[in-house]
Design an enzyme around this catalytic site. Structure first.
Site, PDB file in Angstrom:
ATOM      1  N   LYS A 119      60.605  56.628  31.875  1.00 51.23           N
ATOM      2  CA  LYS A 119      59.531  55.756  32.363  1.00 51.23           C
ATOM      3  C   LYS A 119      58.768  55.204  31.166  1.00 51.23           C
ATOM      4  CE  LYS A 119      55.422  55.592  35.238  1.00 51.23           C
ATOM      5  NZ  LYS A 119      54.630  56.246  36.296  1.00 51.23           N
ATOM      6  N   LYS A 139      62.520  53.243  34.842  1.00 50.22           N
ATOM      7  CA  LYS A 139      61.390  52.447  35.317  1.00 50.22           C
ATOM      8  C   LYS A 139      60.638  51.838  34.146  1.00 50.22           C
ATOM      9  CE  LYS A 139      57.081  53.022  37.743  1.00 50.22           C
ATOM     10  NZ  LYS A 139      56.116  53.948  38.257  1.00 50.22           N
TER      11      LYS A 139
HETATM   12  C1  PBG Z   1      51.855  56.700  38.917  1.00 58.48           C
HETATM   13  C2  PBG Z   1      52.863  55.644  39.184  1.00 58.48           C
HETATM   14  C3  PBG Z   1      52.846  54.328  38.712  1.00 58.48           C
HETATM   15  C4  PBG Z   1      53.880  53.673  39.356  1.00 58.48           C
HETATM   16  C5  PBG Z   1      54.532  54.602  40.175  1.00 58.48           C
HETATM   17  N1  PBG Z   1      53.886  55.819  40.047  1.00 58.48           N
HETATM   18  C6  PBG Z   1      51.899  53.626  37.808  1.00 58.48           C
HETATM   19  C7  PBG Z   1      51.625  54.125  36.467  1.00 58.48           C
HETATM   20  O1  PBG Z   1      52.336  54.955  35.912  1.00 58.48           O
HETATM   21  O2  PBG Z   1      50.623  53.688  35.928  1.00 58.48           O
HETATM   22  C8  PBG Z   1      54.198  52.204  39.180  1.00 58.48           C
HETATM   23  C9  PBG Z   1      54.919  51.547  40.303  1.00 58.48           C
HETATM   24  C10 PBG Z   1      54.876  50.053  40.300  1.00 58.48           C
HETATM   25  O3  PBG Z   1      54.336  49.389  39.389  1.00 58.48           O
HETATM   26  O4  PBG Z   1      55.402  49.492  41.255  1.00 58.48           O
HETATM   27  N2  PBG Z   1      52.170  57.656  38.019  1.00 58.48           N
END
Ligand code: PBG
Length: 332
Positions: free
Chosen positions: A202, A256
């Site tokens: 991520k 991601k």
């Molecule tokens: C939280 C999380 C996030 C997303 C999924 N879980 C945001 C972040 O890490 O700030 C992002 C999903 C999206 O942008 O569609 N940990």
């Protein structure tokens, strides 16, 4: 590889593209509603339907309306939904304790969905940000996001979700060692059948902006998430992250965001041969939807092309806010 004996004019590549049936016949990748995981935003109350300004077409729904929406998703052939809560400011604390309240919004949504639509999978995000007054995925001390202290709390959060009936735990926090701790925590509390889809690679991305509006964590966020989410410049580091999560017990892995990281999806799939997913995140949705609404792009066409791109890159499935729109097109 192309055989050197295949040359023009005996070879004409356009022969296989001549008609729709021919193109169907030689198509390498397919897309079905079973490829989608639909992320949904839940808000308190009943009969509540709120627009998310930066994600046209996406709404926060109260639990009663979520249940109806999930029934529709199931009827369309979507196998799983992912729950994200919009938590009221007065429930957010420095220790994010609402995350392990067994009657919190996530648990209420999971129970209601499992009750009404038992045959759809329910996935829950594990991270403290929706519940944390600092907006971070972990506990903040001064300038630091604490790792091991956070992992202990994530275990409590995930057992709480499993207890409500969640099928797949999806840690999105990027703390080190969390998969091992979550697996142990779930196994020792009788949830050995609850699976873990790890947000393994991520990245610290600007494409999460609209999501933070949707769950209301954007305003609270102090600083950025670069000490735990990955540097967009790195590839090898993603391989180490994925490898660690697999060895700690992840059943499925995720990359991601999606679109700017399709090279990572391909490399992960080729290297580890695990069930591999891509998160087509909020900012990616907003780009297509915004350009479509402005009349600059044909939304349906670019959406289907984008989703096929994930399959072509090696993803077994995609978390996508387009799930309903795309499933309707595929079912037509
Ligand atoms: C939280 C999380 C996030 C997303 C999924 N879980 C945001 C972040 O890490 O700030 C992002 C999903 C999206 O942008 O569609 N940990």
């Amino acid at each position: 590889m192309t055989s050197p004996t295949r040359t023009f004019p005996s070879t004409r590549m356009r022969r296989n593209r001549r008609t729709p049936w021919l193109r169907n016949l030689v198509r390498e990748n397919t897309l079905t509603p079973a490829d989608f995981i639909w992320p949904i935003f839940v808000v308190g109350g009943t009969g509540e339907r709120q627009t998310v300004v930066s994600m046209p077409g996406v709404e926060r729904l109260s639990v009663d309306l979520v249940v109806q929406a999930v029934k529709d998703a199931h009827d369309l052939g979507i196998p799983m939904v992912a729950i994200f809560p919009f938590i009221e400011e007065n429930l957010k604390t420095l220790d994010a304790a609402e995350a392990w309240n067994n009657d919190n919004l996530v648990c209420r949504a999971v129970r209601a969905i499992k009750d009404a639509v038992p045959d759809i999978g329910v996935m829950c995000d594990v991270a403290l940000d929706p519940f944390n007054s600092d907006g971070h995925d972990g506990i903040v001390q001064g300038e630091k996001i604490l790792n091991d202290e956070t992992v202990e709390l994530l275990v409590k959060q995930s057992i709480n979700q499993a207890n409500a009936g969640c099928d797949i735990i999806a840690p999105s926090d990027m703390m080190d060692g969390r998969i091992l701790a979550l697996r142990n925590g779930l196994d020792t509390t009788g949830y050995e059948d609850v699976a873990i889809m790890s947000y393994a690679a991520k990245y610290a991305s600007g494409f999460y902006g609209p999501f933070r509006d949707a769950v209301g964590s954007g305003g609270a966020l102090k600083g950025d998430k670069k000490t735990y989410q990955m540097d967009p410049a790195n590839t090898d580091e993603a391989m180490h992250e994925v490898s660690l999560d697999i060895s700690e017990g992840a059943d499925m892995v995720m990359v991601k965001p999606g679109l700017p990281y399709l090279d990572i999806v391909r490399r992960v799939k080729d290297t580890f041969a695990m069930p591999t997913f891509a998160y087509n995140v909020s900012g990616e949705y907003a780009m297509l939807r915004g350009a479509g609404d402005a009349g600059w792009l044909d939304y349906d066409v670019v959406m289907m092309e984008t989703l096929m791109g994930f399959k072509r890159a090696g993803a077994d499935g995609v978390l996508t806010y387009h799930a309903i729109d795309a499933a309707k097109i595929l079912n037509d």
